[in-house]
Design an enzyme around this catalytic site. Structure first.
Site, short mmCIF file in Angstrom:
data_model
loop_
_atom_site.label_atom_id
_atom_site.label_comp_id
_atom_site.label_asym_id
_atom_site.label_seq_id
_atom_site.Cartn_x
_atom_site.Cartn_y
_atom_site.Cartn_z
CG ASN A 41 26.03 36.63 -8.90
OD1 ASN A 41 25.87 35.41 -8.97
ND2 ASN A 41 27.05 37.18 -8.28
CB CYS A 74 2.90 45.24 -19.56
SG CYS A 74 4.21 45.87 -20.64
CG HIS A 106 22.24 32.90 -15.25
ND1 HIS A 106 22.82 32.12 -14.27
CD2 HIS A 106 22.51 32.26 -16.42
CE1 HIS A 106 23.42 31.08 -14.82
NE2 HIS A 106 23.24 31.14 -16.12
CG ASN A 158 34.50 28.94 -5.27
OD1 ASN A 158 33.74 29.89 -5.41
ND2 ASN A 158 34.07 27.70 -5.19
CG LEU A 159 34.13 29.68 1.32
CD1 LEU A 159 34.91 30.92 1.70
CD2 LEU A 159 32.66 29.84 1.69
P1 OAD Z 1 26.40 28.13 -6.30
O1 OAD Z 1 25.56 28.29 -5.10
O2 OAD Z 1 26.20 26.90 -7.10
O3 OAD Z 1 27.93 28.20 -5.91
C1 OAD Z 1 28.43 29.24 -5.11
C2 OAD Z 1 29.93 29.03 -4.93
O4 OAD Z 1 30.42 30.14 -4.21
C3 OAD Z 1 30.31 27.78 -4.17
O5 OAD Z 1 31.30 27.07 -4.88
C4 OAD Z 1 30.85 28.31 -2.84
O6 OAD Z 1 31.94 27.53 -2.34
C5 OAD Z 1 31.32 29.68 -3.21
N1 OAD Z 1 31.27 30.65 -2.11
C6 OAD Z 1 30.36 30.74 -1.10
N2 OAD Z 1 30.63 31.77 -0.30
C7 OAD Z 1 31.73 32.38 -0.80
C8 OAD Z 1 32.52 33.49 -0.43
N3 OAD Z 1 32.23 34.24 0.65
N4 OAD Z 1 33.59 33.81 -1.18
C9 OAD Z 1 33.92 33.07 -2.27
N5 OAD Z 1 33.22 32.00 -2.68
C10 OAD Z 1 32.14 31.65 -1.97
O7 OAD Z 1 26.19 29.45 -7.20
P2 OAD Z 1 26.53 29.68 -8.73
O8 OAD Z 1 27.71 28.87 -9.15
O9 OAD Z 1 26.57 31.13 -8.95
O10 OAD Z 1 21.10 30.13 -12.06
O11 OAD Z 1 25.24 29.09 -9.40
C11 OAD Z 1 25.09 29.17 -10.80
C12 OAD Z 1 23.64 29.32 -11.15
O12 OAD Z 1 22.86 28.32 -10.50
C13 OAD Z 1 22.98 30.61 -10.68
O13 OAD Z 1 23.23 31.70 -11.52
C14 OAD Z 1 21.53 30.25 -10.69
C15 OAD Z 1 21.62 28.91 -10.02
O14 OAD Z 1 20.59 28.04 -10.32
C16 OAD Z 1 19.83 30.34 -12.39
O15 OAD Z 1 18.99 30.67 -11.57
C17 OAD Z 1 19.55 30.12 -13.86
#
Ligand code: OAD
Length: 252
Positions: A94, A138, A111, A204-205
């Site tokens: 995040n 800058c 990230h 996770n959810l």
């Molecule tokens: P995702 O949006 O891909 O996944 C979020 C996950 O959180 C999903 O599996 C949901 O089921 C879960 N979720 C949602 N609400 C929740 C809650 N209240 N409690 C628990 N779990 C919950 O996000 P990331 O895996 O973080 O990168 O994505 C990885 C990267 O993709 C990010 O850092 C970003 C994005 O592109 C960059 O920008 C480089």
């Protein structure tokens, strides 16, 4: 043996209940917007104003969001592990600062960070909580037009990879919270942990893309399941309940 060195990887799901959108859930950011037009170096070259507009909005969102009980529980977990002579490594995908505002220290932002701006001309980073534009100078070198969000875009190399690799090797429990397991190299860390014989847990959810690599899983909102997980550690410390031999998780 109870866990002493815990590696926690968090993703957008832990910040969802703080009001910050996830990426791939229904209604998620990458369901509405094309990441290739907003989160790549090429996108910034092609249309810097559009990229700034997207990140300015997200920066505003981060400023008003508040950490919840799930973020705070990880602060308690660090204290508990330190009391056992171990440590928590908190690694997040995040770009928000909710872990820090909850009280976590030394968070590895693989990230990058939204509340930081970087100059493409002199490479210096500056704490930044207001809008950026193509005219922002800058503060270090005075160059205009090169200030960008200090985040990692698609096609760029995530940060702290050596430190992350070392912390995974030293861990005796690997925990992923609120991440879909879709973006590498973060998504590959559980596989690395598993090959090293480290116990793995997913919070996770819903099951993530690599759910089969986790030994244990708990599904529900992070604001509830993360504090419950940390309570298990507290109970283990107090000698209450039946302690899982490898994780230190107490099963009542
Ligand atoms: P995702 O949006 O891909 O996944 C979020 C996950 O959180 C999903 O599996 C949901 O089921 C879960 N979720 C949602 N609400 C929740 C809650 N209240 N409690 C628990 N779990 C919950 O996000 P990331 O895996 O973080 O990168 O994505 C990885 C990267 O993709 C990010 O850092 C970003 C994005 O592109 C960059 O920008 C480089």
């Amino acid at each position: 043996m109870t866990a002493r060195n815990v590696f926690v990887l968090t993703g957008a799901g832990i910040s969802a209940e703080s009001g910050l959108g996830t990426f791939r859930d229904p209604g998620g950011m990458w369901r509405k917007f094309d990441p290739m037009k907003l989160a790549t170096p090429e996108a910034f070259t092609a249309d810097p104003s559009l990229v700034h507009e997207f990140y300015n909005l997200r920066r505003k969102g981060v400023r008003v969001a508040q950490p919840h009980a799930g973020h705070r529980a990880l602060v308690d977990l660090a204290d508990i592990l330190a009391g056992r002579g171990g440590r928590l490594t908190l690694c997040t995908q995040n770009v928000d600062d909710l872990h820090e505002r909850a009280g976590s220290r030394d968070v590895l932002h693989m990230h990058g960070r939204l509340l930081s701006a970087r100059c493409v001309s002199c490479s210096s980073s500056t704490t930044w909580d207001v809008d950026l534009s193509t005219q922002t100078p800058c503060p270090h070198c005075g160059h205009r037009g090169g200030m960008r969000p200090d985040v990692v875009w698609f096609g760029e190399i995530p940060r702290h990879l050596d430190e992350i690799g070392e912390a995974v090797r030293e861990a005796d429990l690997f925990v992923a919270i609120g991440t879909s397991g879709a973006v590498y190299p973060a998504a590959g860390l559980v596989d690395r942990a598993k090959r090293l014989g480290i116990r793995t847990c997913e919070f996770n959810l819903e099951p993530s893309d690599n759910a089969d690599l986790f030994d244990e899983a708990e599904y529900g909102p992070a604001s509830e399941i993360v504090p419950a997980f940390v309570r298990h550690f507290k109970d283990a410390r107090a000698g209450r309940g039946r302690t899982d031999r490898s994780t230190g998780i107490v099963k009542s």
